[in-house]
Design an enzyme around this catalytic site. Structure first.
Site, PDB file in Angstrom:
ATOM      1  N   GLY A  46       0.945  -1.246  -0.540  1.00 41.88           N
ATOM      2  CA  GLY A  46       0.441   0.347   0.056  1.00 41.88           C
ATOM      3  C   GLY A  46       0.846   1.689  -0.021  1.00 41.88           C
ATOM      4  CD  GLN A  51       3.353   5.451   2.165  1.00 40.55           C
ATOM      5  OE1 GLN A  51       2.120   5.493   2.364  1.00 40.55           O
ATOM      6  NE2 GLN A  51       4.785   5.168   3.015  1.00 40.55           N
ATOM      7  CB  CYS A  95       5.281   2.271   7.359  1.00 38.89           C
ATOM      8  SG  CYS A  95       4.622   3.915   6.352  1.00 38.89           S
ATOM      9  CG  LEU A  96       6.743   0.957   0.641  1.00 39.03           C
ATOM     10  CD1 LEU A  96       6.322   0.839   0.129  1.00 39.03           C
ATOM     11  CD2 LEU A  96       7.616  -0.060   0.886  1.00 39.03           C
ATOM     12  CG  HIS A 137      -0.511   1.066   7.572  1.00 40.45           C
ATOM     13  ND1 HIS A 137       0.091   0.736   8.203  1.00 40.45           N
ATOM     14  CD2 HIS A 137      -0.028   2.358   6.800  1.00 40.45           C
ATOM     15  CE1 HIS A 137       1.483   1.269   7.792  1.00 40.45           C
ATOM     16  NE2 HIS A 137       1.242   1.838   6.858  1.00 40.45           N
ATOM     17  CD  GLU A 138      -1.356   2.812   3.025  1.00 37.21           C
ATOM     18  OE1 GLU A 138      -0.708   3.811   2.519  1.00 37.21           O
ATOM     19  OE2 GLU A 138       0.005   1.803   2.710  1.00 37.21           O
ATOM     20  CG  HIS A 141       0.492   7.016   4.932  1.00 39.44           C
ATOM     21  ND1 HIS A 141       1.496   7.473   5.923  1.00 39.44           N
ATOM     22  CD2 HIS A 141       0.455   5.766   5.201  1.00 39.44           C
ATOM     23  CE1 HIS A 141       2.709   5.850   6.448  1.00 39.44           C
ATOM     24  NE2 HIS A 141       1.654   5.341   5.622  1.00 39.44           N
TER      25      HIS A 141
HETATM   26 ZN    ZN Z   1       2.850   3.157   5.553  1.00 40.17          ZN
END
Ligand code: ZN
Length: 175
Positions: A46, A51, A95-96, A137-138, A141
């Protein structure tokens, strides 16, 4: 399509609230294509637009397992319209934007989301399991919240300090 650099913590951009998309047009689809390619390359499941440094309310996702057909999902201006408060799910998240760190986060097990899809059509989707966890989670962000913000301050400070140290080392190597 192009792979864009991923913003990693601690970076102030990740703390900002993303703004709604006015129109799903070719320009936005190009962003979503880039985001998907960036996510696949990382690899991740995701990615929110912030990001890659774009403060727009856009998420891409693909929860297909290795060996399965890709299943790209696009969420523009997603809104959670219902969450199941009776049941939660604990999942070890990563998370990236917080590389190489994983920890357990508890979230509602089910939710319902309303969003615009890749074509700009309004859709609703009932989410559970991995999809519910990943979506929440997304969505965090979009509000400038990282999964480590759900952990204790001690844990969060520790991981941010480590990431900052690694970044400084890298910068030194490049200098
Ligand atoms: Zn993340």
């Amino acid at each position: 399509m192009a792979i864009r650099p991923i913003v990693t913590a601690p970076d102030r951009r990740l703390k900002q609230v993303s703004t709604p998309v006015e129109k799903v047009d070719d320009e936005l689809r190009a962003l979503m294509d880039d985001m998907l390619e960036t996510m696949y390359d990382a690899p991740g499941i995701g990615l929110a637009a912030i990001q890659v440094g774009v403060p727009k309310r856009v998420i891409v996702m693909d929860l297909a397992r290795e060996g399965e057909e890709p299943e790209p999902r696009y969420f523009v201006n997603p809104e959670i319209i219902w969450t199941d408060d009776s049941e939660t799910r604990v999942y070890e998240e990563g998370c990236l934007s917080v590389p190489e760190f994983y920890d357990e986060v508890e979230r509602p097990a089910k939710c319902r989301v309303r969003f615009l899809d890749y074509q700009g059509e309004i859709r609703e989707l009932e989410c559970d399991e991995m999809l519910a966890t990943c979506l929440q989670h997304e969505m965090d962000h979009l509000e400038g919240v990282l999964f480590i913000d759900h952990l204790s301050k001690l844990k969060r400070d520790r991981v941010l300090k480590k990431l900052l140290k690694e970044r400084r080392l890298k910068e030194k190597e490049l200098a």
